[in-house]
Design a protein around this motif. Structure first.
Motif, PDB file in Angstrom:
ATOM      1  N   VAL B  28       0.842  -1.239   0.015  1.00 53.90           N
ATOM      2  CA  VAL B  28      -0.174  -0.065   0.166  1.00 53.90           C
ATOM      3  C   VAL B  28       0.920   1.071   0.000  1.00 53.90           C
ATOM      4  O   VAL B  28       0.565   2.302  -0.593  1.00 53.90           O
ATOM      5  CB  VAL B  28      -1.055  -0.061   1.129  1.00 53.90           C
ATOM      6  CG1 VAL B  28      -1.611   1.353   1.257  1.00 53.90           C
ATOM      7  CG2 VAL B  28      -1.900  -1.197   1.178  1.00 53.90           C
ATOM      8  N   HIS B  45      -7.549  10.433  -6.526  1.00 53.98           N
ATOM      9  CA  HIS B  45      -7.962   8.958  -6.928  1.00 53.98           C
ATOM     10  C   HIS B  45      -9.293   9.163  -7.824  1.00 53.98           C
ATOM     11  O   HIS B  45     -10.316   8.776  -7.121  1.00 53.98           O
ATOM     12  CB  HIS B  45      -8.474   8.431  -5.822  1.00 53.98           C
ATOM     13  CG  HIS B  45      -7.160   8.210  -4.801  1.00 53.98           C
ATOM     14  ND1 HIS B  45      -6.097   7.170  -4.916  1.00 53.98           N
ATOM     15  CD2 HIS B  45      -6.873   8.785  -3.620  1.00 53.98           C
ATOM     16  CE1 HIS B  45      -4.960   7.150  -4.443  1.00 53.98           C
ATOM     17  NE2 HIS B  45      -5.493   8.135  -3.438  1.00 53.98           N
ATOM     18  N   LYS B  93     -20.478  -1.733  -6.763  1.00 55.49           N
ATOM     19  CA  LYS B  93     -20.181  -2.925  -5.880  1.00 55.49           C
ATOM     20  C   LYS B  93     -18.992  -3.689  -6.579  1.00 55.49           C
ATOM     21  O   LYS B  93     -17.973  -3.799  -5.952  1.00 55.49           O
ATOM     22  CB  LYS B  93     -21.179  -3.684  -5.391  1.00 55.49           C
ATOM     23  CG  LYS B  93     -21.863  -3.014  -4.542  1.00 55.49           C
ATOM     24  CD  LYS B  93     -23.165  -3.933  -3.923  1.00 55.49           C
ATOM     25  CE  LYS B  93     -23.953  -3.045  -2.711  1.00 55.49           C
ATOM     26  NZ  LYS B  93     -25.036  -3.780  -2.293  1.00 55.49           N
ATOM     27  N   HIS B  96     -15.911  -1.273  -6.953  1.00 56.08           N
ATOM     28  CA  HIS B  96     -15.255  -1.131  -5.717  1.00 56.08           C
ATOM     29  C   HIS B  96     -14.403  -2.199  -5.425  1.00 56.08           C
ATOM     30  O   HIS B  96     -13.308  -2.159  -4.798  1.00 56.08           O
ATOM     31  CB  HIS B  96     -16.222  -0.892  -4.664  1.00 56.08           C
ATOM     32  CG  HIS B  96     -16.876   0.690  -4.910  1.00 56.08           C
ATOM     33  ND1 HIS B  96     -18.148   0.755  -4.412  1.00 56.08           N
ATOM     34  CD2 HIS B  96     -16.642   1.748  -5.430  1.00 56.08           C
ATOM     35  CE1 HIS B  96     -18.433   1.856  -4.730  1.00 56.08           C
ATOM     36  NE2 HIS B  96     -17.540   2.589  -5.469  1.00 56.08           N
ATOM     37  N   LEU B  97     -14.989  -3.437  -5.404  1.00 51.02           N
ATOM     38  CA  LEU B  97     -14.006  -4.625  -5.304  1.00 51.02           C
ATOM     39  C   LEU B  97     -12.820  -4.628  -5.956  1.00 51.02           C
ATOM     40  O   LEU B  97     -11.781  -4.920  -5.482  1.00 51.02           O
ATOM     41  CB  LEU B  97     -15.022  -5.884  -5.450  1.00 51.02           C
ATOM     42  CG  LEU B  97     -14.186  -7.288  -5.151  1.00 51.02           C
ATOM     43  CD1 LEU B  97     -13.617  -7.351  -4.010  1.00 51.02           C
ATOM     44  CD2 LEU B  97     -15.108  -8.435  -5.725  1.00 51.02           C
ATOM     45  N   ASP B  99     -11.350  -2.190  -7.779  1.00 51.09           N
ATOM     46  CA  ASP B  99     -10.581  -1.003  -7.535  1.00 51.09           C
ATOM     47  C   ASP B  99      -9.587  -1.367  -6.370  1.00 51.09           C
ATOM     48  O   ASP B  99      -8.575  -0.797  -6.187  1.00 51.09           O
ATOM     49  CB  ASP B  99     -11.354   0.336  -7.372  1.00 51.09           C
ATOM     50  CG  ASP B  99     -11.960   0.616  -8.646  1.00 51.09           C
ATOM     51  OD1 ASP B  99     -13.174   1.407  -8.720  1.00 51.09           O
ATOM     52  OD2 ASP B  99     -11.566   0.103  -9.815  1.00 51.09           O
ATOM     53  N   ASP B 100     -10.448  -1.858  -5.434  1.00 50.02           N
ATOM     54  CA  ASP B 100      -9.826  -2.101  -4.041  1.00 50.02           C
ATOM     55  C   ASP B 100      -8.585  -3.047  -4.200  1.00 50.02           C
ATOM     56  O   ASP B 100      -7.819  -3.264  -3.383  1.00 50.02           O
ATOM     57  CB  ASP B 100     -10.849  -2.688  -2.862  1.00 50.02           C
ATOM     58  CG  ASP B 100     -11.490  -1.428  -2.198  1.00 50.02           C
ATOM     59  OD1 ASP B 100     -12.562  -1.914  -1.795  1.00 50.02           O
ATOM     60  OD2 ASP B 100     -11.373  -0.294  -2.760  1.00 50.02           O
ATOM     61  N   LEU B 101      -8.549  -3.771  -5.246  1.00 53.30           N
ATOM     62  CA  LEU B 101      -7.561  -4.840  -5.571  1.00 53.30           C
ATOM     63  C   LEU B 101      -6.734  -4.339  -6.633  1.00 53.30           C
ATOM     64  O   LEU B 101      -6.114  -5.177  -7.298  1.00 53.30           O
ATOM     65  CB  LEU B 101      -8.143  -6.211  -5.849  1.00 53.30           C
ATOM     66  CG  LEU B 101      -9.091  -6.760  -4.351  1.00 53.30           C
ATOM     67  CD1 LEU B 101      -9.694  -8.180  -5.344  1.00 53.30           C
ATOM     68  CD2 LEU B 101      -8.185  -7.322  -3.490  1.00 53.30           C
ATOM     69  N   SER B 103      -3.969  -2.810  -6.877  1.00 49.32           N
ATOM     70  CA  SER B 103      -2.672  -3.438  -6.804  1.00 49.32           C
ATOM     71  C   SER B 103      -2.204  -4.913  -6.594  1.00 49.32           C
ATOM     72  O   SER B 103      -1.165  -5.240  -6.644  1.00 49.32           O
ATOM     73  CB  SER B 103      -2.169  -2.812  -5.375  1.00 49.32           C
ATOM     74  OG  SER B 103      -2.941  -3.646  -4.303  1.00 49.32           O
ATOM     75  N   GLN B 109      -7.435 -10.991  -8.466  1.00 54.59           N
ATOM     76  CA  GLN B 109      -8.611 -10.277  -8.740  1.00 54.59           C
ATOM     77  C   GLN B 109      -9.294 -11.052  -9.248  1.00 54.59           C
ATOM     78  O   GLN B 109     -10.646 -11.216  -8.743  1.00 54.59           O
ATOM     79  CB  GLN B 109      -8.259  -8.945  -9.536  1.00 54.59           C
ATOM     80  CG  GLN B 109      -7.390  -7.786  -9.358  1.00 54.59           C
ATOM     81  CD  GLN B 109      -7.118  -6.854 -10.329  1.00 54.59           C
ATOM     82  OE1 GLN B 109      -7.169  -7.247 -11.468  1.00 54.59           O
ATOM     83  NE2 GLN B 109      -6.673  -5.497 -10.004  1.00 54.59           N
TER      84      GLN B 109
END
Lengths: 547, 148
Positions: B28, B45, B93, B96-97, B99-101, B103, B109
């Motif tokens: 992160v 972002h 949703k 977001h999942l 995008d949160d992954l 990296s 993913q």
């Protein structure tokens, strides 16, 4: 060859005035079972009194018995067997002969003003053995919750429980030639060796059907009944009226007629209607010379709440994307325990939902069997199965399955049988009209059940499920199971039903009903095993009452 | 090319680059450091564009099946009466999942999406699409595929 119904110019010696006939034991010993079917000889003259011909009776005569049963199908024959074993004197009336007869079968004709995906004379058979002459042998007992009041099913709840019936289910197993009363799916799976489909969230379960050979009651039990010294079977004997006593609380007699015009009566301590869910109603409503509403109909419930098990073939299809052993869900043979040994029986697994899910989702019960099928374009609406199969990431493969769904129907009073007074049969009885209705909510209900099943099949990695979104298609492709239920429903409350927990008519203290007409709810299983179990229970009750 | 669009393109290139080299090992902290060269007066972002998801969709459905996913997504969006913006919004949703992954590796993913889809079925987050019972995640991905 049709059995001759008239002796060739001679009168049978077994008239109503003759003493109870003795059997021609010597001749019968050399006659193999089934060899006489269709032979055009008069039974009484040549072979003694195995089965009696109603046309040979002296017109106007009166027979007497402890119990008179009208109808020799599964219920009537099971009842007669057990009552005979209990030592009661039984008269068993059968409209037909030993084989199909068009003029007798025509007595079943009527109209269907509601869902008409079948015909009244095409799913029930009027001969000794009744519809067991055609049934496919599917057997399964009801579930415990079938007997309970379920909040999402109005008019649900039986006045008896599963535990009340289990001893009689065990007896019924013998009647339909199944092995021991064993229904635990894990026990059966262990005997089968084939795997069950896993349910990741626990919503889905597997149930099992066991198959009777199928038992043709008329063939298997004819000689046993004919040999019984306390059973008289009258062929071609049509019940045409139920006569009440002057105080209307009891029956005084059954009035019977043959197509050839012979009329006679039967007087008994107890009377049982075992004519089937439609014909039982017909006779009660048609016996209206004393009470306009007919016999046993002060509640107005006679003929209402007709239920079938709608069979939905192909309205759900599964796009399977991987090789999965679904062998347990195909009909296959298993060595089932039977007494001291085993018995090879056919069984088949089917998919269903857990009772807690049914209750929480307000879904009616159903079972779904799976058969492999080739799905072409357009068979699943605008989105073809191949496109959906592309979504399924588990494994490789292009198989598809069709689900054959047998559903419970919610009881509704306007799904009903009425008489057509202007249309009468050859006996002068009014024919019936069946207005079979399925509540629109049942369609939505089934679709929700299929959604949940589809989610579980997907979670188990078995692909994606499609169910027709067309409500009309769902309802009007509903084929019948030949299961005629609910029309004389059981209830502890005389206002809510026709018979009590002992299948005795609330209004008529010596009249009983045998068969699936007494089911308040239909559940998902085929009714025959439960019909026979209830008949065994009724026999035990009558044996005790008339002892 | 305007300065803002240049920055957007750079950000896009950066993101794809990060995905291609991270191998799931990028921390992160490293991710936040890569934002240092973004102009302070811009949203550090910004939401990904629709086309940003195409590589993942191709990885998830497979190149040969992506077209089927597009057709299903298009059918669903059309049946729902959505315009492009509404269709894109409906997929929040799953975006977001993903995008949160951002990296994580592509394989990670995809695995996360599989797990979410499994949860969809187990918790009855399901959708009726022309009679087919599909999971919310996979229909969202189909809609994204239709928009990409």
């Amino acid at each position: 060859m049709i059995l001759s119904r008239r002796p060739s110019g001679k009168t049978c010696k077994h008239s109503a005035d003759a003493p109870a006939p003795r059997k021609a034991e010597g001749l019968r010993a050399f006659v193999p079972r089934g060899a006489l079917a269709g032979v055009g000889w008069d039974w009484c003259k040549c072979f003694g009194c195995m089965l009696l011909e109603a046309n040979d009776l002296i017109p106007g005569s009166t027979l007497t018995a402890d119990v008179c049963i009208a109808g020799a199908g599964a219920a009537g024959i099971a009842l007669a067997l057990s009552l005979s074993e209990a030592g009661l004197d039984v008269v068993l009336l059968e409209s037909g002969g030993l084989s199909d007869e068009p003029e007798t079968q025509a007595l079943y004709q009527g109209t269907m003003s509601g869902i008409n995906t079948w015909k009244l004379d095409a799913h029930r058979w009027r001969l000794f053995g009744g519809s067991t002459s055609r049934w496919a042998g599917w057997c399964r007992p009801m579930e415990s919750y079938d007997f309970e009041i379920r909040a999402h099913i109005p008019e649900s709840g039986w006045p008896i429980t599963l535990n009340d019936l289990i001893p009689y289910y065990q007896r019924a197993h013998q009647r339909v030639e199944l092995g021991d009363y064993l229904w635990d799916v894990d026990d059966i799976q262990a005997l089968s060796g084939r795997p069950l489909v896993h349910s990741p969230s626990g919503r889905m379960l597997t149930r099992v059907f066991q198959y009777s050979p199928p038992t043709r009651f008329g063939e298997l039990y004819r000689n046993t009944l004919a040999d019984a010294p306390n059973v008289r079977i009258y062929l071609h004997a049509n019940l045409v009226n139920l006569e009440l006593t002057s105080n209307l609380s009891k029956l005084s007699r059954f009035e019977v007629a043959t197509l050839d015009g012979v009329q006679f009566n039967v007087e008994a301590s107890a009377y049982v209607l075992a004519l089937g869910g439609i014909e039982n109603v017909r006779l009660l409503l048609a016996s209206n010379s004393t009470l306009a509403a007919g016999v046993a109909n002060s509640s107005g419930n006679v003929g209402q709440f007709f239920m079938e098990h709608p069979h939905y073939n192909g309205v759900s299809k599964l796009a399977l994307s991987q090789a999965t052993d679904l062998g347990f869900y195909r009909r296959h043979s298993v060595e089932m325990p039977a007494g001291e040994g085993t018995q090879r029986l056919n069984i088949m697994g089917v998919l269903a939902l857990e009772p807690e899910v049914l209750a929480s989702e307000g879904v009616l019960d159903f079972t779904a069997s799976i058969s492999e099928v080739a799905l072409g374009p357009g068979e699943t609406g605008d989105i073809d199965v191949d496109r959906v199969r592309s979504l399924v990431r588990e494994g490789e493969g292009d198989r598809a399955y069709q689900l054959y769904v047998r559903a419970e129907q919610s009881p509704r009073p306007d799904s009903r049988i009425v008489l057509r007074e202007s249309d009468r049969d050859a006996l002068g009885l009014p024919r019936v009209d069946l207005d079979w209705k399925i509540h629109p909510d049942d369609d939505q209900n089934l679709r929700r059940g299929m959604e949940i099943l589809g989610a579980e099949l997907a979670a188990a990695g078995l692909g994606r499920l499609w169910t027709s979104a067309d409500a009309d298609r769902l309802r009007w492709t509903a084929l019948p199971g030949g299961h005629h239920m609910g029309t004389l429903r059981m209830s502890a409350d005389p206002e809510m039903g026709v018979v009590d927990a002992n299948c005795r008519c609330h209004d008529v203290e010596n009249l009983y009903i045998a068969g699936s007409a007494v089911f308040p709810t239909g559940g998902a299983p085929n009714p025959t095993l439960t019909v026979v179990a209830l008949a065994e229970r009724l026999a035990a009750h009558l044996a005790k009452e008339l002892a | 090319m305007t300065s803002s669009s240049r920055i957007k393109r750079q950000r896009l290139v950066r993101r794809r680059f990060l995905r291609s080299v991270s191998g799931g090992l990028l921390s992160v902290g490293a991710l936040s450091c890569s934002d240092e060269w973004v102009r302070a007066d811009e949203d550090p972002h910004p939401p990904p564009a629709r086309e940003d998801y195409e590589p993942l969709l191709a990885a998830y459905f497979g190149d040969s099946d992506l077209e089927a996913a597009r057709l299903i997504g298009s059918y669903y969006a059309t049946s729902a009466g959505w315009n492009v913006e509404a269709a894109f919004a409906s997929t929040a949703k799953v975006r977001h999942l993903v995008d949160d992954l951002a990296s994580a590796s592509e394989a990670a993913q995809v695995e996360a999406l599989d797990m979410r889809l499994q949860q969809d079925f187990e918790t009855l987050r399901i959708v009726d699409v022309d009679g087919w019972t599909l999971g919310q995640t996979e229909i969202d991905l189909c809609v994204l595929a239709a928009l990409a």
